[in-house]
Design an enzyme around this catalytic site. Structure first.
Site, mmCIF file in Angstrom:
data_model
loop_
_atom_site.group_PDB
_atom_site.id
_atom_site.type_symbol
_atom_site.label_atom_id
_atom_site.label_comp_id
_atom_site.label_asym_id
_atom_site.label_seq_id
_atom_site.Cartn_x
_atom_site.Cartn_y
_atom_site.Cartn_z
ATOM 1 N N CYS A 95 24.721 27.355 51.355
ATOM 2 C CA CYS A 95 24.509 27.491 49.910
ATOM 3 C C CYS A 95 24.420 26.118 49.244
ATOM 4 O O CYS A 95 25.230 25.229 49.525
ATOM 5 C CB CYS A 95 25.657 28.291 49.294
ATOM 6 S SG CYS A 95 25.518 28.484 47.515
ATOM 7 N N CYS A 101 31.026 24.611 43.766
ATOM 8 C CA CYS A 101 31.455 25.970 43.418
ATOM 9 C C CYS A 101 32.801 26.271 44.076
ATOM 10 O O CYS A 101 33.007 26.004 45.258
ATOM 11 C CB CYS A 101 30.413 26.981 43.896
ATOM 12 S SG CYS A 101 30.858 28.696 43.575
ATOM 13 N N CYS A 104 33.615 29.270 47.480
ATOM 14 C CA CYS A 104 33.712 29.093 48.932
ATOM 15 C C CYS A 104 34.378 27.771 49.267
ATOM 16 O O CYS A 104 34.174 26.770 48.584
ATOM 17 C CB CYS A 104 32.323 29.119 49.579
ATOM 18 S SG CYS A 104 31.570 30.744 49.576
ATOM 19 N N CYS A 179 23.766 32.867 45.764
ATOM 20 C CA CYS A 179 25.094 33.139 46.309
ATOM 21 C C CYS A 179 24.934 33.942 47.589
ATOM 22 O O CYS A 179 24.660 35.146 47.540
ATOM 23 C CB CYS A 179 25.974 33.894 45.321
ATOM 24 S SG CYS A 179 27.625 34.201 46.010
ATOM 25 N N GLN A 290 38.259 47.537 47.807
ATOM 26 C CA GLN A 290 38.161 46.478 48.816
ATOM 27 C C GLN A 290 36.831 45.752 48.611
ATOM 28 O O GLN A 290 35.809 46.369 48.285
ATOM 29 C CB GLN A 290 38.256 47.054 50.226
ATOM 30 C CG GLN A 290 39.591 47.714 50.540
ATOM 31 C CD GLN A 290 40.753 46.720 50.613
ATOM 32 O OE1 GLN A 290 40.570 45.510 50.698
ATOM 33 N NE2 GLN A 290 41.970 47.240 50.563
ATOM 34 N N PHE A 317 50.926 51.871 47.162
ATOM 35 C CA PHE A 317 49.888 51.014 46.567
ATOM 36 C C PHE A 317 48.526 51.593 46.976
ATOM 37 O O PHE A 317 47.678 50.910 47.541
ATOM 38 C CB PHE A 317 50.022 49.560 47.029
ATOM 39 C CG PHE A 317 51.378 48.948 46.759
ATOM 40 C CD1 PHE A 317 51.660 48.371 45.527
ATOM 41 C CD2 PHE A 317 52.374 48.962 47.734
ATOM 42 C CE1 PHE A 317 52.905 47.812 45.276
ATOM 43 C CE2 PHE A 317 53.621 48.403 47.497
ATOM 44 C CZ PHE A 317 53.893 47.819 46.265
ATOM 45 N N GLU A 337 51.013 54.950 43.431
ATOM 46 C CA GLU A 337 50.205 53.870 42.869
ATOM 47 C C GLU A 337 50.642 53.649 41.422
ATOM 48 O O GLU A 337 51.045 54.580 40.744
ATOM 49 C CB GLU A 337 48.722 54.295 42.975
ATOM 50 C CG GLU A 337 47.722 53.602 42.087
ATOM 51 C CD GLU A 337 47.548 52.120 42.373
ATOM 52 O OE1 GLU A 337 47.507 51.712 43.547
ATOM 53 O OE2 GLU A 337 47.488 51.351 41.382
ATOM 54 N N ASP A 381 49.960 48.737 51.048
ATOM 55 C CA ASP A 381 48.887 47.745 50.853
ATOM 56 C C ASP A 381 49.040 47.126 49.464
ATOM 57 O O ASP A 381 48.286 47.443 48.546
ATOM 58 C CB ASP A 381 47.529 48.468 50.984
ATOM 59 C CG ASP A 381 46.357 47.528 50.736
ATOM 60 O OD1 ASP A 381 46.536 46.298 50.827
ATOM 61 O OD2 ASP A 381 45.255 48.034 50.440
ATOM 62 N N CYS A 407 46.449 41.266 51.742
ATOM 63 C CA CYS A 407 45.407 40.250 51.533
ATOM 64 C C CYS A 407 46.034 38.861 51.450
ATOM 65 O O CYS A 407 45.372 37.918 51.031
ATOM 66 C CB CYS A 407 44.618 40.551 50.262
ATOM 67 S SG CYS A 407 45.645 40.645 48.800
HETATM 68 C C1 LIG Z 1 45.432 45.558 47.307
HETATM 69 S S1 LIG Z 1 45.251 46.921 46.244
HETATM 70 C C2 LIG Z 1 45.157 48.219 47.431
HETATM 71 C C3 LIG Z 1 44.648 49.520 46.935
HETATM 72 C C4 LIG Z 1 44.223 50.510 48.012
HETATM 73 N N1 LIG Z 1 45.215 50.640 49.045
HETATM 74 C C5 LIG Z 1 42.888 50.131 48.600
HETATM 75 O O1 LIG Z 1 42.843 49.688 49.763
HETATM 76 O O2 LIG Z 1 41.867 50.253 47.928
HETATM 77 C C6 LIG Z 1 46.846 47.029 45.570
HETATM 78 C C7 LIG Z 1 47.087 48.237 44.682
HETATM 79 O O3 LIG Z 1 48.440 48.128 44.202
HETATM 80 C C8 LIG Z 1 48.482 48.587 42.861
HETATM 81 N N2 LIG Z 1 49.680 47.977 42.264
HETATM 82 C C9 LIG Z 1 49.815 46.709 41.802
HETATM 83 N N3 LIG Z 1 51.074 46.516 41.385
HETATM 84 C C10 LIG Z 1 51.742 47.687 41.575
HETATM 85 C C11 LIG Z 1 53.087 48.091 41.340
HETATM 86 N N4 LIG Z 1 53.980 47.257 40.814
HETATM 87 N N5 LIG Z 1 53.428 49.355 41.657
HETATM 88 C C12 LIG Z 1 52.521 50.213 42.193
HETATM 89 N N6 LIG Z 1 51.234 49.875 42.439
HETATM 90 C C13 LIG Z 1 50.843 48.613 42.138
HETATM 91 C C14 LIG Z 1 47.163 48.142 42.275
HETATM 92 O O4 LIG Z 1 46.832 48.922 41.154
HETATM 93 C C15 LIG Z 1 46.210 48.338 43.455
HETATM 94 O O5 LIG Z 1 45.646 49.631 43.427
#
Ligand SMILES: C[S@@+](CC[C@H](N)C(=O)[O-])C[C@H]1O[C@@H](n2cnc3c(N)ncnc32)[C@H](O)[C@@H]1O
Length: 450
Positions: A95, A101, A104, A179, A290, A317, A337, A381, A407
Protein backbone atom coordinates in the site's frame (compact mmCIF):
# COMPACT_ATOMS: atom_id res chain seq x y z
CA UNK A 1 -0.71 18.45 0.39
CA UNK A 2 -0.12 18.51 4.13
CA UNK A 3 -2.81 16.81 6.10
CA UNK A 4 -4.48 18.83 8.83
CA UNK A 5 -4.59 17.81 12.45
CA UNK A 6 -8.31 17.56 13.17
CA UNK A 7 -9.84 19.71 15.90
CA UNK A 8 -12.52 17.12 16.47
CA UNK A 9 -10.58 13.91 17.00
CA UNK A 10 -13.12 11.26 16.16
CA UNK A 11 -11.32 8.00 16.84
CA UNK A 12 -8.61 7.88 19.47
CA UNK A 13 -6.24 4.98 18.88
CA UNK A 14 -4.07 2.87 21.06
CA UNK A 15 -0.91 4.14 19.34
CA UNK A 16 -1.25 7.76 20.38
CA UNK A 17 1.85 9.53 21.60
CA UNK A 18 2.00 9.49 25.37
CA UNK A 19 3.39 12.11 27.64
CA UNK A 20 6.95 10.91 27.95
CA UNK A 21 10.13 12.55 29.13
CA UNK A 22 12.04 13.89 26.12
CA UNK A 23 15.72 13.50 25.56
CA UNK A 24 17.80 15.55 23.12
CA UNK A 25 17.40 14.06 19.60
CA UNK A 26 20.52 12.19 18.65
CA UNK A 27 21.46 10.53 15.36
CA UNK A 28 22.77 6.97 15.67
CA UNK A 29 23.40 3.86 13.58
CA UNK A 30 21.98 0.65 14.99
CA UNK A 31 21.07 -2.89 13.92
CA UNK A 32 17.55 -4.17 14.55
CA UNK A 33 17.47 -7.58 16.22
CA UNK A 34 13.75 -8.29 16.73
CA UNK A 35 10.25 -6.87 16.31
CA UNK A 36 8.39 -6.04 19.51
CA UNK A 37 4.77 -6.66 20.46
CA UNK A 38 3.60 -3.33 19.00
CA UNK A 39 5.30 -3.99 15.66
CA UNK A 40 8.34 -1.73 16.10
CA UNK A 41 11.85 -3.04 15.43
CA UNK A 42 14.05 -3.23 18.50
CA UNK A 43 17.75 -2.39 18.58
CA UNK A 44 20.17 -1.78 21.41
CA UNK A 45 21.39 1.76 22.11
CA UNK A 46 23.55 2.80 25.07
CA UNK A 47 22.37 -0.21 27.10
CA UNK A 48 18.72 0.62 26.44
CA UNK A 49 16.12 -0.93 24.14
CA UNK A 50 15.57 1.34 21.16
CA UNK A 51 12.22 1.06 19.36
CA UNK A 52 12.46 1.89 15.65
CA UNK A 53 9.20 1.72 13.68
CA UNK A 54 9.07 0.28 10.15
CA UNK A 55 12.14 -1.92 10.55
CA UNK A 56 12.77 -5.67 10.50
CA UNK A 57 15.43 -7.85 12.11
CA UNK A 58 18.79 -7.47 10.36
CA UNK A 59 18.12 -3.89 9.20
CA UNK A 60 21.14 -1.63 9.68
CA UNK A 61 19.57 1.81 10.07
CA UNK A 62 20.33 5.44 10.79
CA UNK A 63 17.86 6.82 13.30
CA UNK A 64 17.06 9.93 15.30
CA UNK A 65 16.76 8.86 18.93
CA UNK A 66 13.95 11.00 20.30
CA UNK A 67 12.35 10.21 23.56
CA UNK A 68 11.54 7.64 26.19
CA UNK A 69 9.40 4.90 24.65
CA UNK A 70 6.78 5.12 27.39
CA UNK A 71 5.93 7.00 30.55
CA UNK A 72 7.70 4.37 32.67
CA UNK A 73 10.94 5.12 30.84
CA UNK A 74 11.41 1.53 29.56
CA UNK A 75 13.56 2.06 26.50
CA UNK A 76 13.80 4.79 23.90
CA UNK A 77 11.93 5.60 20.72
CA UNK A 78 13.58 6.66 17.46
CA UNK A 79 12.54 7.89 14.02
CA UNK A 80 13.88 5.95 11.07
CA UNK A 81 16.07 8.24 8.90
CA UNK A 82 17.67 5.80 6.47
CA UNK A 83 18.00 2.08 5.83
CA UNK A 84 21.75 1.55 5.40
CA UNK A 85 21.51 -2.20 4.80
CA UNK A 86 18.16 -4.00 4.61
CA UNK A 87 17.59 -7.10 6.70
CA UNK A 88 16.74 -10.39 4.97
CA UNK A 89 13.05 -10.30 5.96
CA UNK A 90 12.19 -7.01 4.25
CA UNK A 91 9.34 -6.82 1.70
CA UNK A 92 7.84 -4.11 -0.49
CA UNK A 93 4.68 -2.80 1.22
CA UNK A 94 1.58 -3.34 -0.96
CA UNK A 95 0.00 0.00 0.00
CA UNK A 96 1.26 3.49 -0.91
CA UNK A 97 0.06 4.83 2.47
CA UNK A 98 2.15 2.37 4.45
CA UNK A 99 4.47 4.18 6.83
CA UNK A 100 2.15 7.12 7.48
CA UNK A 101 -1.29 5.49 7.80
CA UNK A 102 -1.85 4.11 11.29
CA UNK A 103 -4.08 1.30 10.01
CA UNK A 104 -1.17 -1.07 9.26
CA UNK A 105 2.07 -1.69 11.12
CA UNK A 106 3.78 -4.55 9.32
CA UNK A 107 3.46 -4.49 5.54
CA UNK A 108 7.23 -4.18 5.19
CA UNK A 109 7.91 -7.68 6.48
CA UNK A 110 8.29 -10.78 4.33
CA UNK A 111 5.18 -12.95 4.73
CA UNK A 112 6.65 -16.00 6.50
CA UNK A 113 8.48 -13.77 8.98
CA UNK A 114 5.28 -11.77 9.54
CA UNK A 115 3.27 -14.95 10.23
CA UNK A 116 5.95 -16.22 12.62
CA UNK A 117 5.93 -12.86 14.41
CA UNK A 118 2.12 -13.02 14.84
CA UNK A 119 2.39 -16.46 16.40
CA UNK A 120 5.19 -15.09 18.57
CA UNK A 121 2.82 -12.40 19.90
CA UNK A 122 0.57 -15.10 21.30
CA UNK A 123 3.46 -17.28 22.47
CA UNK A 124 5.14 -14.31 24.19
CA UNK A 125 1.97 -13.32 26.04
CA UNK A 126 1.54 -16.90 27.29
CA UNK A 127 5.21 -17.15 28.27
CA UNK A 128 4.92 -13.97 30.38
CA UNK A 129 2.32 -15.71 32.59
CA UNK A 130 4.22 -19.00 32.77
CA UNK A 131 2.14 -20.79 30.10
CA UNK A 132 4.74 -20.70 27.34
CA UNK A 133 4.67 -24.50 26.90
CA UNK A 134 1.06 -24.51 25.67
CA UNK A 135 0.77 -26.24 22.27
CA UNK A 136 -0.10 -23.76 19.51
CA UNK A 137 -2.11 -24.68 16.44
CA UNK A 138 -0.99 -23.27 13.06
CA UNK A 139 -1.88 -19.62 12.43
CA UNK A 140 -5.20 -19.05 10.63
CA UNK A 141 -4.68 -16.36 8.01
CA UNK A 142 -7.03 -13.71 6.66
CA UNK A 143 -6.31 -12.61 3.08
CA UNK A 144 -6.10 -8.99 1.86
CA UNK A 145 -9.36 -7.28 0.80
CA UNK A 146 -11.32 -9.24 3.41
CA UNK A 147 -12.09 -6.70 6.17
CA UNK A 148 -15.85 -6.24 6.20
CA UNK A 149 -16.01 -3.59 8.89
CA UNK A 150 -14.03 -0.37 9.26
CA UNK A 151 -14.19 2.83 11.26
CA UNK A 152 -12.93 5.82 9.29
CA UNK A 153 -12.34 9.30 10.60
CA UNK A 154 -13.31 12.32 8.50
CA UNK A 155 -12.52 16.01 8.69
CA UNK A 156 -13.68 18.94 6.60
CA UNK A 157 -11.41 21.91 5.96
CA UNK A 158 -12.64 24.51 3.49
CA UNK A 159 -13.72 22.75 0.29
CA UNK A 160 -12.00 19.48 1.10
CA UNK A 161 -12.82 16.41 3.20
CA UNK A 162 -10.07 14.12 4.49
CA UNK A 163 -11.30 10.59 5.08
CA UNK A 164 -9.27 7.63 6.27
CA UNK A 165 -7.44 6.34 9.31
CA UNK A 166 -5.34 8.29 11.79
CA UNK A 167 -1.68 8.49 10.92
CA UNK A 168 0.80 6.53 12.99
CA UNK A 169 1.46 8.16 16.37
CA UNK A 170 -0.56 11.19 15.34
CA UNK A 171 -3.98 12.78 15.30
CA UNK A 172 -3.58 13.64 11.63
CA UNK A 173 -5.60 11.76 9.03
CA UNK A 174 -4.36 9.71 6.12
CA UNK A 175 -6.63 10.67 3.23
CA UNK A 176 -7.12 7.20 1.76
CA UNK A 177 -6.43 6.71 -1.94
CA UNK A 178 -6.30 2.92 -1.55
CA UNK A 179 -6.62 0.27 1.13
CA UNK A 180 -5.61 -3.32 0.37
CA UNK A 181 -7.11 -4.52 3.67
CA UNK A 182 -10.74 -3.54 3.05
CA UNK A 183 -13.30 -5.38 0.99
CA UNK A 184 -13.49 -3.50 -2.33
CA UNK A 185 -17.17 -2.62 -1.76
CA UNK A 186 -16.25 -0.75 1.43
CA UNK A 187 -13.38 1.12 -0.17
CA UNK A 188 -15.58 2.08 -3.14
CA UNK A 189 -17.65 4.26 -0.80
CA UNK A 190 -14.70 6.35 0.41
CA UNK A 191 -14.81 8.92 -2.40
CA UNK A 192 -18.62 9.25 -2.45
CA UNK A 193 -18.51 9.72 1.34
CA UNK A 194 -16.12 12.66 0.92
CA UNK A 195 -18.72 14.29 -1.34
CA UNK A 196 -21.49 13.62 1.18
CA UNK A 197 -19.54 14.93 4.15
CA UNK A 198 -18.53 18.06 2.27
CA UNK A 199 -22.16 19.06 2.28
CA UNK A 200 -23.04 17.71 5.75
CA UNK A 201 -20.13 18.76 7.97
CA UNK A 202 -19.45 22.34 9.04
CA UNK A 203 -16.04 23.79 8.14
CA UNK A 204 -13.49 22.39 10.59
CA UNK A 205 -15.99 19.72 11.68
CA UNK A 206 -15.39 16.00 11.72
CA UNK A 207 -17.12 12.70 12.26
CA UNK A 208 -16.41 8.99 12.27
CA UNK A 209 -17.89 6.64 9.70
CA UNK A 210 -18.47 3.01 10.69
CA UNK A 211 -18.97 1.01 7.51
CA UNK A 212 -19.99 -2.66 7.52
CA UNK A 213 -20.40 -4.85 4.46
CA UNK A 214 -23.38 -7.11 5.21
CA UNK A 215 -25.68 -9.43 3.28
CA UNK A 216 -28.02 -6.97 1.55
CA UNK A 217 -25.50 -4.15 1.23
CA UNK A 218 -23.47 -1.65 3.17
CA UNK A 219 -24.50 -0.36 6.56
CA UNK A 220 -23.17 3.07 7.51
CA UNK A 221 -23.18 4.75 10.91
CA UNK A 222 -21.94 8.33 10.96
CA UNK A 223 -20.83 9.37 14.43
CA UNK A 224 -20.67 13.12 14.94
CA UNK A 225 -20.65 15.55 17.80
CA UNK A 226 -24.12 17.03 17.19
CA UNK A 227 -27.54 16.33 15.76
CA UNK A 228 -28.31 16.66 12.06
CA UNK A 229 -30.57 19.34 10.64
CA UNK A 230 -33.32 18.49 8.19
CA UNK A 231 -31.34 19.38 5.08
CA UNK A 232 -28.46 17.12 6.15
CA UNK A 233 -30.87 14.24 6.80
CA UNK A 234 -32.28 14.65 3.31
CA UNK A 235 -28.77 14.54 1.88
CA UNK A 236 -28.10 11.27 3.70
CA UNK A 237 -31.28 9.80 2.24
CA UNK A 238 -30.39 10.82 -1.32
CA UNK A 239 -26.80 9.59 -0.81
CA UNK A 240 -28.19 6.17 0.15
CA UNK A 241 -30.31 6.08 -3.00
CA UNK A 242 -27.56 7.28 -5.31
CA UNK A 243 -24.88 4.88 -4.07
CA UNK A 244 -27.06 1.91 -3.14
CA UNK A 245 -26.27 2.01 0.58
CA UNK A 246 -28.63 -0.33 2.42
CA UNK A 247 -28.89 1.61 5.70
CA UNK A 248 -27.54 4.92 6.99
CA UNK A 249 -27.71 5.99 10.63
CA UNK A 250 -26.49 9.05 12.48
CA UNK A 251 -25.16 8.86 16.02
CA UNK A 252 -25.00 12.22 17.80
CA UNK A 253 -22.59 11.73 20.66
CA UNK A 254 -23.44 14.99 22.41
CA UNK A 255 -26.88 13.77 23.46
CA UNK A 256 -25.60 11.35 26.06
CA UNK A 257 -23.78 12.25 29.27
CA UNK A 258 -21.19 9.56 28.52
CA UNK A 259 -20.67 11.01 25.03
CA UNK A 260 -21.97 7.88 23.30
CA UNK A 261 -25.32 8.21 21.62
CA UNK A 262 -27.57 5.61 20.08
CA UNK A 263 -27.43 5.37 16.28
CA UNK A 264 -30.64 6.69 14.72
CA UNK A 265 -31.51 5.11 11.35
CA UNK A 266 -32.08 7.90 8.79
CA UNK A 267 -32.53 5.75 5.69
CA UNK A 268 -33.17 2.01 5.51
CA UNK A 269 -33.53 0.94 1.92
CA UNK A 270 -32.91 -2.78 1.99
CA UNK A 271 -33.03 -5.63 4.55
CA UNK A 272 -29.64 -6.38 6.08
CA UNK A 273 -28.33 -9.54 7.66
CA UNK A 274 -25.31 -11.49 8.76
CA UNK A 275 -25.76 -15.26 8.76
CA UNK A 276 -24.39 -17.49 11.50
CA UNK A 277 -24.53 -21.19 10.59
CA UNK A 278 -27.11 -20.29 7.94
CA UNK A 279 -29.35 -18.27 10.30
CA UNK A 280 -29.74 -14.63 9.21
CA UNK A 281 -29.54 -12.10 12.04
CA UNK A 282 -30.21 -8.39 11.39
CA UNK A 283 -27.53 -6.38 13.18
CA UNK A 284 -28.66 -3.13 14.77
CA UNK A 285 -26.65 -0.13 13.53
CA UNK A 286 -23.12 -0.19 14.96
CA UNK A 287 -23.38 -3.68 16.55
CA UNK A 288 -20.17 -5.66 17.04
CA UNK A 289 -19.29 -8.09 14.27
CA UNK A 290 -16.05 -10.03 13.78
CA UNK A 291 -13.92 -7.97 11.39
CA UNK A 292 -13.84 -10.52 8.57
CA UNK A 293 -15.91 -13.53 7.55
CA UNK A 294 -12.66 -15.52 7.25
CA UNK A 295 -11.59 -14.65 10.81
CA UNK A 296 -15.05 -15.44 12.11
CA UNK A 297 -15.02 -18.86 10.40
CA UNK A 298 -11.64 -19.71 11.96
CA UNK A 299 -12.83 -18.71 15.44
CA UNK A 300 -16.13 -20.58 15.14
CA UNK A 301 -14.38 -23.69 13.79
CA UNK A 302 -11.95 -23.68 16.73
CA UNK A 303 -14.80 -23.26 19.24
CA UNK A 304 -16.93 -26.04 17.71
CA UNK A 305 -13.98 -28.42 17.38
CA UNK A 306 -13.20 -28.11 21.08
CA UNK A 307 -16.52 -27.69 22.84
CA UNK A 308 -17.04 -31.45 23.19
CA UNK A 309 -20.61 -32.74 23.35
CA UNK A 310 -22.25 -30.54 25.95
CA UNK A 311 -25.96 -30.48 26.76
CA UNK A 312 -25.98 -26.93 28.10
CA UNK A 313 -23.57 -24.17 27.08
CA UNK A 314 -23.23 -20.60 28.29
CA UNK A 315 -21.99 -18.15 25.64
CA UNK A 316 -20.75 -15.10 27.53
CA UNK A 317 -20.21 -11.75 25.73
CA UNK A 318 -22.37 -13.31 23.03
CA UNK A 319 -22.93 -10.27 20.79
CA UNK A 320 -25.22 -11.08 17.86
CA UNK A 321 -24.71 -14.80 18.32
CA UNK A 322 -21.56 -15.57 16.31
CA UNK A 323 -20.93 -18.60 18.56
CA UNK A 324 -24.34 -18.97 20.21
CA UNK A 325 -26.17 -19.76 16.96
CA UNK A 326 -23.88 -22.56 15.72
CA UNK A 327 -23.64 -23.91 19.27
CA UNK A 328 -27.44 -23.93 19.56
CA UNK A 329 -27.60 -26.41 16.71
CA UNK A 330 -25.98 -29.01 18.98
CA UNK A 331 -26.85 -27.94 22.56
CA UNK A 332 -29.11 -25.70 24.64
CA UNK A 333 -27.39 -22.32 24.79
CA UNK A 334 -27.73 -19.43 27.23
CA UNK A 335 -26.35 -16.27 25.58
CA UNK A 336 -25.33 -13.45 27.92
CA UNK A 337 -24.46 -10.00 26.60
CA UNK A 338 -24.44 -6.38 27.77
CA UNK A 339 -25.71 -4.74 24.59
CA UNK A 340 -29.53 -4.77 24.54
CA UNK A 341 -30.02 -4.11 20.78
CA UNK A 342 -27.61 -6.95 19.89
CA UNK A 343 -29.49 -9.36 22.15
CA UNK A 344 -32.84 -8.23 20.76
CA UNK A 345 -31.56 -8.96 17.23
CA UNK A 346 -30.39 -12.42 18.30
CA UNK A 347 -33.69 -13.16 20.04
CA UNK A 348 -35.70 -12.09 17.01
CA UNK A 349 -33.69 -14.36 14.71
CA UNK A 350 -33.42 -17.35 17.05
CA UNK A 351 -36.84 -18.84 16.21
CA UNK A 352 -36.86 -22.53 17.01
CA UNK A 353 -33.27 -22.67 18.28
CA UNK A 354 -32.70 -23.88 21.82
CA UNK A 355 -31.47 -20.49 22.90
CA UNK A 356 -32.18 -18.27 25.89
CA UNK A 357 -30.70 -14.81 26.36
CA UNK A 358 -29.87 -12.56 29.26
CA UNK A 359 -28.76 -8.94 29.30
CA UNK A 360 -26.12 -8.55 31.94
CA UNK A 361 -22.99 -6.57 32.69
CA UNK A 362 -20.42 -9.33 33.02
CA UNK A 363 -17.73 -6.98 34.35
CA UNK A 364 -19.86 -5.83 37.27
CA UNK A 365 -22.02 -8.88 37.67
CA UNK A 366 -20.35 -12.04 36.30
CA UNK A 367 -22.14 -15.39 36.40
CA UNK A 368 -21.34 -16.89 39.80
CA UNK A 369 -19.94 -20.39 40.36
CA UNK A 370 -23.42 -21.40 41.51
CA UNK A 371 -25.06 -20.06 38.34
CA UNK A 372 -22.37 -21.72 36.23
CA UNK A 373 -23.07 -25.12 37.79
CA UNK A 374 -25.88 -25.87 35.30
CA UNK A 375 -23.56 -25.66 32.28
CA UNK A 376 -21.21 -28.36 31.06
CA UNK A 377 -19.35 -25.93 28.78
CA UNK A 378 -18.75 -22.18 28.67
CA UNK A 379 -17.59 -20.01 25.76
CA UNK A 380 -16.52 -16.46 26.48
CA UNK A 381 -15.36 -13.73 24.10
CA UNK A 382 -14.88 -10.43 25.93
CA UNK A 383 -13.72 -7.05 24.60
CA UNK A 384 -9.99 -6.18 24.65
CA UNK A 385 -10.05 -5.57 28.40
CA UNK A 386 -10.63 -9.30 28.91
CA UNK A 387 -12.94 -10.95 31.43
CA UNK A 388 -11.12 -10.69 34.77
CA UNK A 389 -14.20 -10.90 37.02
CA UNK A 390 -15.91 -13.62 34.99
CA UNK A 391 -12.72 -15.67 34.86
CA UNK A 392 -12.36 -15.49 38.65
CA UNK A 393 -15.88 -16.91 38.96
CA UNK A 394 -15.12 -19.63 36.39
CA UNK A 395 -11.93 -20.53 38.24
CA UNK A 396 -14.05 -21.28 41.30
CA UNK A 397 -16.64 -23.26 39.30
CA UNK A 398 -16.86 -26.92 38.31
CA UNK A 399 -17.63 -26.30 34.61
CA UNK A 400 -15.70 -29.12 32.89
CA UNK A 401 -14.83 -27.24 29.68
CA UNK A 402 -14.20 -23.61 28.85
CA UNK A 403 -13.31 -22.18 25.44
CA UNK A 404 -12.03 -18.61 25.56
CA UNK A 405 -11.93 -16.33 22.52
CA UNK A 406 -10.00 -13.09 22.67
CA UNK A 407 -8.76 -10.22 20.52
CA UNK A 408 -6.01 -9.38 22.99
CA UNK A 409 -3.29 -11.95 23.76
CA UNK A 410 -2.20 -10.03 26.89
CA UNK A 411 -5.60 -10.08 28.64
CA UNK A 412 -6.21 -13.60 27.30
CA UNK A 413 -2.98 -14.73 28.98
CA UNK A 414 -3.90 -13.00 32.24
CA UNK A 415 -7.33 -14.69 32.24
CA UNK A 416 -5.78 -18.03 31.21
CA UNK A 417 -3.47 -17.81 34.22
CA UNK A 418 -6.50 -17.29 36.49
CA UNK A 419 -8.22 -20.37 35.05
CA UNK A 420 -5.08 -22.50 35.33
CA UNK A 421 -4.59 -21.35 38.93
CA UNK A 422 -8.19 -22.44 39.49
CA UNK A 423 -7.33 -25.99 38.36
CA UNK A 424 -8.00 -25.87 34.60
CA UNK A 425 -5.56 -27.24 32.06
CA UNK A 426 -4.95 -25.10 28.96
CA UNK A 427 -4.60 -27.84 26.36
CA UNK A 428 -4.18 -25.80 23.17
CA UNK A 429 -4.32 -22.34 21.70
CA UNK A 430 -5.35 -21.27 18.20
CA UNK A 431 -3.78 -18.03 16.91
CA UNK A 432 -5.92 -16.25 14.30
CA UNK A 433 -4.64 -13.35 12.22
CA UNK A 434 -7.88 -11.49 11.66
CA UNK A 435 -6.31 -8.02 11.61
CA UNK A 436 -3.92 -8.35 8.69
CA UNK A 437 -0.66 -6.33 8.92
CA UNK A 438 -1.59 -4.96 12.35
CA UNK A 439 -0.01 -5.71 15.71
CA UNK A 440 -3.23 -7.41 16.86
CA UNK A 441 -3.80 -11.13 17.14
CA UNK A 442 -6.92 -13.12 17.92
CA UNK A 443 -6.79 -16.22 20.10
CA UNK A 444 -8.94 -19.22 21.00
CA UNK A 445 -7.88 -21.17 24.11
CA UNK A 446 -9.23 -24.56 25.21
CA UNK A 447 -9.46 -25.26 28.96
CA UNK A 448 -10.68 -28.35 30.74
CA UNK A 449 -10.77 -29.72 34.27
CA UNK A 450 -8.67 -32.87 34.60
C1 LIG B 1 -15.43 -9.17 21.19
S1 LIG B 1 -17.15 -8.90 21.17
C2 LIG B 1 -17.71 -10.55 20.91
C3 LIG B 1 -19.12 -10.69 20.49
C4 LIG B 1 -19.50 -12.06 19.92
N1 LIG B 1 -19.04 -13.13 20.75
C5 LIG B 1 -18.98 -12.21 18.51
O1 LIG B 1 -18.04 -13.00 18.29
O2 LIG B 1 -19.49 -11.57 17.59
C6 LIG B 1 -17.44 -8.57 22.84
C7 LIG B 1 -18.91 -8.42 23.22
O3 LIG B 1 -18.94 -8.12 24.62
C8 LIG B 1 -19.99 -7.19 24.86
N2 LIG B 1 -19.66 -6.53 26.13
C9 LIG B 1 -18.76 -5.52 26.32
N3 LIG B 1 -18.70 -5.22 27.63
C10 LIG B 1 -19.58 -6.04 28.27
C11 LIG B 1 -19.94 -6.20 29.64
N4 LIG B 1 -19.40 -5.45 30.59
N5 LIG B 1 -20.87 -7.14 29.94
C12 LIG B 1 -21.42 -7.91 28.97
N6 LIG B 1 -21.11 -7.80 27.65
C13 LIG B 1 -20.18 -6.87 27.30
C14 LIG B 1 -19.98 -6.31 23.64
O4 LIG B 1 -21.23 -5.68 23.48
C15 LIG B 1 -19.66 -7.30 22.53
O5 LIG B 1 -20.84 -7.84 21.98
Amino acid sequence: MKRPAPKHRPSPRSGEPRTAPRVAPQVAEVTVTEVGARGDGIASFEDAKLFVPLTVPGDRVRVAVKEAANAKGDGLRADLLEILEPGPGRAAPPCSHFGTCGGCTLQHMEDAAYAAWKVGLVQGALARVGLGDTPLEPLSRTPPAARRRARFAALKRGRRVWLGFNERMSHRLTDLAECPVLRPGLFALVEPLRGLLLSVLPDGGGCDVIATDLEGGIDLVLVGPRSLDRAARERLVSFGEEFGVARISWQADERQPDGRGTPEPIAHRRPLAVSFAGLPVTPPPGAFLQASAEGESALVAAVLANIGEPKRVADLFAGLGTFAVPLAQRAAVHAVEGDAPALAALNKAAGALRLTTERRDLFENPLTAKELARFDAVVFDPPRAGAAAQTQALAGSKVPRVVAVSCNPATFARDARTLVDGGYVLSRVYPVDQFLWSAHAEVVGVFSRP
